[in-house]
Design an enzyme around this catalytic site. Structure first.
Site, PDB file in Angstrom:
ATOM      1  N   GLY A   2     -66.211 -50.116 -27.498  1.00 49.03           N
ATOM      2  CA  GLY A   2     -67.527 -50.605 -27.900  1.00 49.03           C
ATOM      3  C   GLY A   2     -68.061 -51.490 -26.797  1.00 49.03           C
ATOM      4  CG  HIS A  14     -66.918 -42.205 -23.485  1.00 46.83           C
ATOM      5  ND1 HIS A  14     -65.667 -42.789 -23.417  1.00 46.83           N
ATOM      6  CD2 HIS A  14     -67.676 -42.876 -22.594  1.00 46.83           C
ATOM      7  CE1 HIS A  14     -65.687 -43.758 -22.513  1.00 46.83           C
ATOM      8  NE2 HIS A  14     -66.893 -43.840 -22.011  1.00 46.83           N
ATOM      9  CG  ASN A  60     -67.676 -37.734 -16.016  1.00 50.44           C
ATOM     10  OD1 ASN A  60     -68.093 -36.580 -16.132  1.00 50.44           O
ATOM     11  ND2 ASN A  60     -68.157 -38.573 -15.128  1.00 50.44           N
ATOM     12  CG  ASN A  66     -69.245 -48.187 -17.890  1.00 53.58           C
ATOM     13  OD1 ASN A  66     -68.457 -47.978 -16.963  1.00 53.58           O
ATOM     14  ND2 ASN A  66     -69.864 -47.212 -18.522  1.00 53.58           N
TER      15      ASN A  66
END
Lengths: 140, 379
Positions: free
Chosen positions: B277, B302, B228, B101
């Site tokens: 998004g 997030h 993270n 991602n």
């Protein structure tokens, strides 16, 4: 094919089977390389030695597949065939042998998905009268 | 990052811009650029200094680091606790996006919800922006894998029952806990430096593609947030100031207006929160709130989160020409592998606008602007 991919929202799960624990590890390698690229396009041109030790069979499976991720990332090799032997040693398990494949070639090997890590998440290794089965989740 | 450019100014050159970004910022499989190869000593400096290392090497401006969470460097990093294997994986990966991602995206400000806050963040309608989403790469994953092994064993020793071995842990003050924090902080510093290097190359890409000088391209950092990480932060709990280890996993820090860690330029509006998004719809800029500070240890969401598994997404993408579809929607995408594009296609994600509505409704962050993608590079 003695592995199948299973649904996992963010990552990739795989269930593998083998007639022996060694063949389970070999199938795990195929599943991992199949996640990375078209596994049948990986030729057998080089061979690397393997020598790993882990406190349990579950750990050894994770160690082994992590080693493949490490070899791909640091030595750019795609691997698919093995000659492995697992023996009990010092209260744990030792894996020795060789793994074969070839150097990653961007013109021939399309990368499907990169694997960041092999996890302990929902990790399972089982033996039965017919052999071994396992489930492992790759962090993508 | 914000630019001084409007959407109309770059529209005819979007493909050139995406091509330049794609050429300058390595994506996909491991390797970073051959002109940035680090020896062990240099990598140790990266792990200690974070983003400042890159700035010192001429990749970025000194003022950049003031707009990064923790100023782009976690104190107490212990490169000596980062394994040789992690060093090997990180050696050639500084300044690379990765896959999955991770992305770099050219966007424009499509909507502004709070004029005053947008002005404080230097955002205006139709302005071109750029977002980079990447982290500590293979080095960070190796640090995780190395310490998981230790923690599985440690958890048993400390009598901690684990519902899943991936959740292995040890007390924060134990040797295993302290070692992990030191190594993880080093990995976080790698991530800060990684994004700083790519920030520099993104600036160069804008200059090259649009034939602009540095001041004309004017890409400046709005903010850099982690999503993270566990680190020590100070909170007031029942009237006492306490230093707490806050672990944000899939969560973003959202400090309120007036917080000393919020950059001075944003002190009146709060710390910027960047919520990506998907590559077809939109992303959001929010700011942190007092309520988040009180109720969620200064944290918010997030991102959108997946709606389809990667396999489901690939199945649904079969036979479709996703790049053409996205281009028709006004988004130029270049990616190292088509499989990643399929896994990451817009329908694979929840509608992030619903997610930011929830966190705004809960009062833990406030919407400032919506960004729409026009060019994306992916691994």
């Amino acid at each position: 094919m003695a592995y199948r991919f299973i649904e996992h929202t963010a990552d990739m799960g795989v269930e593998i089977e083998g007639t022996s624990f060694e063949s389970l590890l070999s199938e795990g390698l195929l599943a991992l390389t199949d996640t990375l690229t078209e596994v049948e396009r990986v030729n057998l041109e080089l061979e690397l030695p393997i020598d790993l030790i882990a406190p349990s069979r579950e750990d050894l499976l994770v160690e082994w597949l992590s080693e493949i991720v490490y070899l791909f990332e640091t030595k750019s090799v795609l691997l698919r065939q093995t000659d492995l032997e697992v023996e009990a040693e010092g209260g744990g398990w030792r894996l020795r042998g060789t793994v074969r494949g070839e150097r990653y070639d961007p013109d021939r090997h399309e990368i499907k998905t990169l694997i960041k890590a092999v996890t302990y998440h929902q990790l399972r290794v089982k033996s039965s009268t017919t052999g071994w089965s396992a489930r492992v989740i790759f962090d993508l | 990052m914000r630019s001084g450019l409007s959407r109309a100014e770059i529209q005819p050159r979007v493909r050139d811009l995406v091509t330049r970004l794609y050429q300058n910022i390595p994506t996909g499989i491991g390797k970073g650029r051959t002109d940035l190869r680090l020896n062990r000593q240099e990598l140790t400096q990266v792990l200690t200094q974070g983003a400042a290392w890159a700035v010192e090497k001429g990749m970025g401006y000194e003022e950049d680091v003031g707009f990064l969470e923790e100023n782009g460097c976690i104190e107490g990093a212990r490169p000596d606790l980062v394994s040789d294997r992690a060093y090997q994986r990180g050696r050639n990966q500084l300044g690379s996006l990765g896959s999955g991602n991770h992305f770099a995206e050219i966007q424009y400000v499509a909507e502004i919800y709070d004029e005053a806050a947008a002005a404080a963040l230097g955002l205006f309608q139709d302005q071109v922006t750029l977002t980079i989403h990447s982290g500590s790469r293979g080095l960070g994953h190796q640090v995780c894998s190395d310490h998981l092994r230790v923690m599985v064993e440690a958890a048993a020793r400390y009598g901690i029952e684990l519902p899943d071995r991936q959740l292995c842990c040890a007390p924060l003050q134990s040797p295993e806990g302290r070692d992990y924090l030191g190594a993880m902080s080093a990995a976080a510093n790698f991530a800060f430096a990684n994004r700083q290097v790519m920030t520099h190359w993104a600036r160069e890409s804008f200059m090259q593609a649009l034939s602009l000088g540095p001041s004309q391209a004017g890409l400046t950092v709005v903010y850099d947030v982690c999503h993270n990480i566990a680190k020590f932060e100070t909170f007031e709990i029942e009237g006492r100031r306490r230093r707490l280890c806050v672990h944000r996993k899939g969560a973003t820090r959202a400090y309120p207006p007036g917080h000393p860690q919020t950059p001075e330029a944003y002190r009146e509006v709060g710390q910027p929160v960047l919520i990506p998004g998907d590559m077809g719809r939109y992303s959001y800029v929010l700011v942190g709130t007092e309520r988040a500070y009180r109720e969620t240890f200064g944290s918010t969401c997030h991102g959108a989160g997946r709606r389809l598994s990667r396999r489901q997404a690939k199945k649904q993408a079969r036979g479709r020409k996703l790049l053409d579809e996205l281009e028709r929607e006004g988004v130029v995408v270049m990616a190292a592998g088509m499989a990643t594009v399929a896994e990451e296609m817009p329908e694979a994600y929840k509608d992030v606008s619903a997610v930011v509505d929830v966190v705004e409704g809960a009062g833990i962050s406030r919407q400032v602007a919506q960004l729409k993608p026009i060019g994306v590079i992916k691994g």
